[in-house]
Design an enzyme around this catalytic site. Sequence first.
Site, PDB file in Angstrom:
ATOM      1  N   GLY A 202       0.928  -1.211   0.294  1.00 59.23           N
ATOM      2  CA  GLY A 202       0.313  -0.196   0.263  1.00 59.23           C
ATOM      3  C   GLY A 202       0.858   1.344   0.453  1.00 59.23           C
ATOM      4  N   ASP A 225       1.302  -1.981  -4.476  1.00 58.91           N
ATOM      5  CA  ASP A 225      -0.056  -1.335  -4.836  1.00 58.91           C
ATOM      6  C   ASP A 225      -0.714  -1.924  -5.844  1.00 58.91           C
ATOM      7  OD1 ASP A 225      -2.578   1.169  -3.796  1.00 58.91           O
ATOM      8  OD2 ASP A 225      -0.805   2.147  -3.045  1.00 58.91           O
ATOM      9  N   MET A 246      -3.321  -6.787  -1.798  1.00 59.29           N
ATOM     10  CA  MET A 246      -2.630  -7.469  -1.194  1.00 59.29           C
ATOM     11  C   MET A 246      -3.580  -8.315   0.035  1.00 59.29           C
ATOM     12  SD  MET A 246      -2.990  -3.955   1.524  1.00 59.29           S
ATOM     13  CE  MET A 246      -5.247  -3.732   1.943  1.00 59.29           C
ATOM     14  N   LYS A 259       2.589   0.819   6.232  1.00 56.79           N
ATOM     15  CA  LYS A 259       2.830   2.483   6.989  1.00 56.79           C
ATOM     16  C   LYS A 259       0.909   2.844   6.743  1.00 56.79           C
ATOM     17  CE  LYS A 259       3.687   7.621   5.956  1.00 56.79           C
ATOM     18  NZ  LYS A 259       2.236   7.928   5.695  1.00 56.79           N
ATOM     19  N   HIS A 263      -5.425   0.396   9.048  1.00 55.16           N
ATOM     20  CA  HIS A 263      -6.747   1.580  10.318  1.00 55.16           C
ATOM     21  C   HIS A 263      -7.486   1.824   9.325  1.00 55.16           C
ATOM     22  CE1 HIS A 263      -4.758   6.580   9.375  1.00 55.16           C
ATOM     23  NE2 HIS A 263      -4.967   5.279   8.161  1.00 55.16           N
TER      24      HIS A 263
END
Length: 361
Positions: A202, A225, A246, A259, A263
């Site tokens: 990502g 990504d 992913m 990173k 979240h």
Amino acid sequence: MESHNGELDSAKLLRAQSHIWNHIYSFINSMSLKCAVDLHIPDVIHNYGQPMPLSKLIASLPIHPSKTCFIYRLMRILIHFGFFSEQNFTEQNELEVEYALTDASMLLLKDNPFSMTPFLHVVLDPMLTKTWYHLSDWLKNDDPTPFEKAHRMVFWDYASHDANLNHLFNDGMASDARLVSSVLIEKYKEAFQGFDSLVDVGGGTGTVAKAIASSFPQLECIVFDLSHVVTGLQGSGNLKYVGGNMFEAIPPTDAILLKWILHNWNDEECVKILKKCREAITRKGKYEGKLIIIDMVISENAKRDDKSVETQLFFDMQMMVLLGGKERNEKEWAKLIFSAGFSHYNITPILGLRSVIEIYP
């Protein structure tokens, strides 16, 4: 709201009224800041080279002559919130105010390599802010997120079809990545030592991976990504770009970097991502392979008036509204980590509101 004798406590009533007003009007702070950035006020003051008188600031701004009297009021609220400082001086027997930058407004300069201006533009774009008007309705129905309630598709799909949002989002993430990678490599470079390869899952346009690849030339770095993100991006030396998903498979590697990724997702999705990471981690190199996560760890012991906790809670609500994700405390992180089959972890709080979480198979 009643005192001991049963009468209305007017002081408490007025304090409560003021508290509510402050929260009703808190959007004015961010909108005033956006206005200052749109008018390039930080850059204008910076280019002046010294504290700038109000009259000269007004003369330097692209505003209509009928609006000159309002700049003082805009600056006044931004000074109150710490974005500029002011001092008075006397010019031809008249008192005038002059303005200087603060640490916060230095981070809003266009040419500052750590400028947060792109982050401001994406978060305050109407496409995102209008989503908040659907929060209460979303809680009453089965739509996955308020963003989907507002736009009828998930955020990532919308970004892949809307060139403007995709550009704003990538620029915003890149601006944050420049700051984080600088601090990370300076303060915690040992996190990347002892490996032959690393995949930045990502990783967007590759800002963090570029910094790591430059600092550790022996490390083969892959930016991984979605295809629409990395299409057309060219690697060089020990850096290359790979498109993929992913949730399906991650290129084999000694170490993986996530990173500000987890979240974005709910717990079930995070466990799936973590399992794919664990499958991809090899045991080559000097040390055992590992997963490096950069994300927030919400403190359960901080005081309610701690501004850092307030900011973390803002991010938590943002993740809920836009993506269906969340910010997590250590207990919640541990549950995800062990559910994905990892053996142990270590949390190092060296990135302000965020921490480095190192996870081992």
